[in-house]
Structure formats: C-alpha cells, structure tokens
Design an enzyme around this catalytic site. Structure first.
Site, PDB file in Angstrom:
ATOM      1  CG  LEU A  68      23.075  78.353  65.295  1.00  0.00           C
ATOM      2  CD1 LEU A  68      23.041  77.369  66.456  1.00  0.00           C
ATOM      3  CD2 LEU A  68      22.622  79.725  65.752  1.00  0.00           C
ATOM      4  N   GLY A  69      26.738  78.490  62.411  1.00  0.00           N
ATOM      5  CA  GLY A  69      28.164  78.615  62.179  1.00  0.00           C
ATOM      6  C   GLY A  69      28.701  77.473  61.347  1.00  0.00           C
ATOM      7  CG  PHE A  70      31.469  78.209  58.692  1.00  0.00           C
ATOM      8  CD1 PHE A  70      32.758  78.140  58.201  1.00  0.00           C
ATOM      9  CD2 PHE A  70      30.953  79.459  59.016  1.00  0.00           C
ATOM     10  CE1 PHE A  70      33.521  79.299  58.036  1.00  0.00           C
ATOM     11  CE2 PHE A  70      31.696  80.613  58.856  1.00  0.00           C
ATOM     12  CZ  PHE A  70      32.988  80.538  58.366  1.00  0.00           C
ATOM     13  N   GLY A  71      32.669  75.150  60.393  1.00  0.00           N
ATOM     14  CA  GLY A  71      34.054  74.857  60.710  1.00  0.00           C
ATOM     15  C   GLY A  71      34.669  74.002  59.633  1.00  0.00           C
ATOM     16  CB  SER A  74      30.838  70.080  61.575  1.00  0.00           C
ATOM     17  OG  SER A  74      31.315  71.016  62.514  1.00  0.00           O
ATOM     18  CB  THR A  75      27.440  73.335  58.680  1.00  0.00           C
ATOM     19  OG1 THR A  75      26.841  72.098  58.289  1.00  0.00           O
ATOM     20  CG2 THR A  75      28.303  73.870  57.553  1.00  0.00           C
ATOM     21  CG  ASP A 167      41.456  72.358  72.949  1.00  0.00           C
ATOM     22  OD1 ASP A 167      42.293  73.262  73.142  1.00  0.00           O
ATOM     23  OD2 ASP A 167      40.737  72.310  71.943  1.00  0.00           O
TER      24      ASP A 167
END
Length: 384
Positions: A68-71, A74-75, A167
C-alpha cells in the site's frame, strides 16, 4: 534503528483458512536504474527493511496481498487475517475514530529484529479528499461531520487513554473503508495483474498499489501516534508541526491536552478556508520563525494575557515584563478572526466564529475541551 513492518488487516469477509496462491511470473520488471519507492531511503540501503514478498504469511496468520505504501522507517502492506483474530473494543464512542493496533509481533532476523504493527486498512486522508474536490475546500456539512468525529476521537484519547496526539493535520485523519469491494478489487488486481517489482541486492522492491475510489465513505479516523505523549505528565518540550503550534508550546509553558484542541482549530482553515491560518514566515527571509508566528496570532486574536506570559520560559524573548511586544517585526493588521473567515454570512458566520473563539484562546485552560465542543451549537444546528 530497525524498520517497522506495517500490515493492515482486511477483515470485511471471512478469509479462507488456506492462503491464496499469487502469480509466480507475469509482472513488469522495473529497470535497475529506476529508483522505486523505499529504495530511495538510506535505511533501505543499510538493509533495515524486511524483505517482504507478496504471498508471504507472517505470525502464521497474516498473508500479504500487496503493498500500500512506504515511508522512512516502514512499508505498509495489505494482509488477510487467516485466523479471524478477535478485536478488543472500548465502549467510548470515540474509540471507533482512533486507529488502534490490532496486533504486534516481532520477526527475528540476523542484524536486528523487525517489529510489525497490524491495523485495519484505511482509505485516503482528509488532505487527499481536499485535493479531490475541485474547490480544494470542504463543504460546511462535510466540515461539521469531520469535526464531530475528530472531537469524539480526542475525547476518547484525552479521557480514557490519557494521551496528547500533538500532530493533528489533514494527512493524519484517514477515512475508514466501509466498502469491502475495494479490498476485494485490490486482491483480484494483484492476482490478475501482479505489481511491478525489482530486485536490489537480492531484496525485492514492489511498486505500491492504490485502492480504488469507494462507493461510500466510512468514518474519519485519527491516526499516526508517533509523536503522542502522556497527558497526565508535565510536558514543556517543543512539539507540533510549525504552523499548528499552540501558544503554550511556542512560549514554552507546561502543556497538555489543550494543544490538540488548538491544533484542530487551526487545521479548520486548511479544510474550509483554503489556506493556513498562520504561516510564520519571518521577514528576514529564512522561513518559519516563532516570532513571526506569535505576531500573526496577536494580529488574529489580540495580545496574550500577562499571566500567560509569566509562565513561559521563552516569553522574555518576545515580550517586555509588562507584556508589550518587543520584536522588530510589525503585528499584522488582518482585521481579526472575522475578516479572516471569508465564506460564511449572517447568523451562520456568527455561530461559527463563536465556535472558533472557544478554541483560539491564549490560555490553554480557557479553551473548550473536546467534549464541550461536541455540544457546540454551530456543530449541532442545521442552519439554512
């Protein structure tokens, strides 16, 4: 620091007890020279991402369906829960509007263990929804509905969890998936058209796959608690994204739950007015500064009370002992809160401004709590 592997668990339909068989060929191979997703990060280059393959099963029950995504750390992967694990819920109505951890487990590995977080899958954020709208603004009804759900989440977070989020922004408010067909479509797409991928030093890197547009939207859910702190302990450190910083954070007084309320109030301008309430752009051309931000707050809601200044460790940098502004930048003459609001009229605008004044208070103890704001007349009354 080891990377976090994040699995988002699909639980709309009873998953079969046996894993699905995903294709072993038939995908597009991404060229070696093309940088893909997490490959750009140093943490990946250092081997700190777990080498996930679609179809893998973790903790004997979570089968990976697609990325779904990544950062940076993390993935995120969509996974099927093969064992239909139980969910623990609170009776508080705000619980449903907070993204919680369904499970935590660790994958042992040479060089460092990998920590895995399991959560429910979500659709896009309020920020994405904002940009899908041609006007880049929420309607009044959408804004009210969103705020009611955010305040429910905050009341649960503040009263039961004793946590301050710190945040809150449109990126961190997600929409629950109420339409199971988009999960089924995601799985079918991966089975029929496998995700493009490449191998980097024998580590698989997949292209992310997005969910389709749902037929119906689910609840707003507050997410991303990486900066959350205890609200029942004294805090006075710098916090919050620059343009959302509250007066007590900027002046460095002790702060707690009311910073989240201020944060939501400032975010309303992003969602409804199509602009930031504050920018904090310093006239020296070096970008954001606390002094420029404080000057904007004064221009919008007036000067701070002296007793508030007396609490702040940084107050002397910006104000004299008798509370006069001493920085060499002018206070913006904006016409105040009423002039800053540009889209409402008559009684609707008066009620909305009263609602905002309950939030935008210098003293944190003067701000309304999330539970009080849930009862606000503007949020609850249908105004023609």
């Amino acid at each position: 620091m080891m990377s976090l592997l994040r699995l988002v668990r699909s639980s709309f339909r009873r998953a079969p007890s046996r894993p699905l068989c995903f294709p072993t060929s038939g995908w597009d191979t991404v060229p070696v020279a093309e940088i893909l997703d997490e490959e750009r990060y140093d943490e990946f280059k250092k081997g700190q991402y777990y080498p996930v393959d679609i179809g893998d099963v973790f903790a004997s029950k979570y089968q990976v369906v697609g990325k779904l995504g990544f950062g940076v750390t993390s993935t995120a992967w969509l996974a099927r829960d093969l064992e239909h694990g139980p969910s623990h819920k609170s009776s508080h109505p705000g619980y449903a509007h907070v993204r919680t951890a369904l499970d935590l487990f660790t994958i042992p590995r040479n060089g460092g263990d990998h920590h895995c977080l399991v959560q429910q899958p979500m659709w896009e954020s309020f920020r994405h929804l904002l940009y899908r709208n041609p006007t880049h603004r929420f309607t009044v009804d959408l804004l009210k509905a969103g705020l009611m759900q955010i305040f429910l989440a905050l009341d649960y977070l503040h009263t039961e969890c004793k946590l301050v989020h710190t945040d809150i922004k449109s990126d961190n408010i997600l929409q629950e998936i109420a339409d199971s067909s988009i999960l089924e479509a995601f799985t079918e797409a991966e089975l029929d058209r496998p995700s493009p991928r490449k191998s980097v030093n024998s580590v698989p890197v997949y292209a992310s796959r997005r969910f389709e547009l749902p037929k119906v939207f689910g609840r707003a859910v507050l997410s991303d608690f990486g900066s959350a702190v205890r609200g029942d302990e004294k805090q006075d450190h710098d916090a919050q994204p620059n343009v959302y910083r509250s007066p007590e954070v900027m002046l460095m007084t002790e702060w707690s739950y009311p910073v989240d309320v201020w944060n939501v109030g400032v975010m309303i301008w992003d969602l409804f007015e199509g602009k930031h309430m504050f920018n904090g752009n310093d006239p020296d051309g070096k970008g954001y500064s606390t002094r420029a931000h404080l000057a904007e707050v004064i221009g919008l809601i007036g000067p701070p009370p002296l007793d508030m200044l007396n609490r702040g460790k940084r107050s002397h940098e910006f104000f004299t002992v008798d509370g006069k502004w001493k920085q060499d930048i002018a206070i913006p003459q904006t016409g105040g809160l009423e002039a800053s609001e540009q889209f409402l009229e008559g009684r609707n605008k008066e009620m909305f401004l009263d609602f905002m004044r309950g939030i935008l208070q210098w003293r944190p103890e003067d701000r309304k709590r999330a539970r009080e704001l849930l009862k606000d007349p503007w949020l609850n009354e249908q105004i023609e």
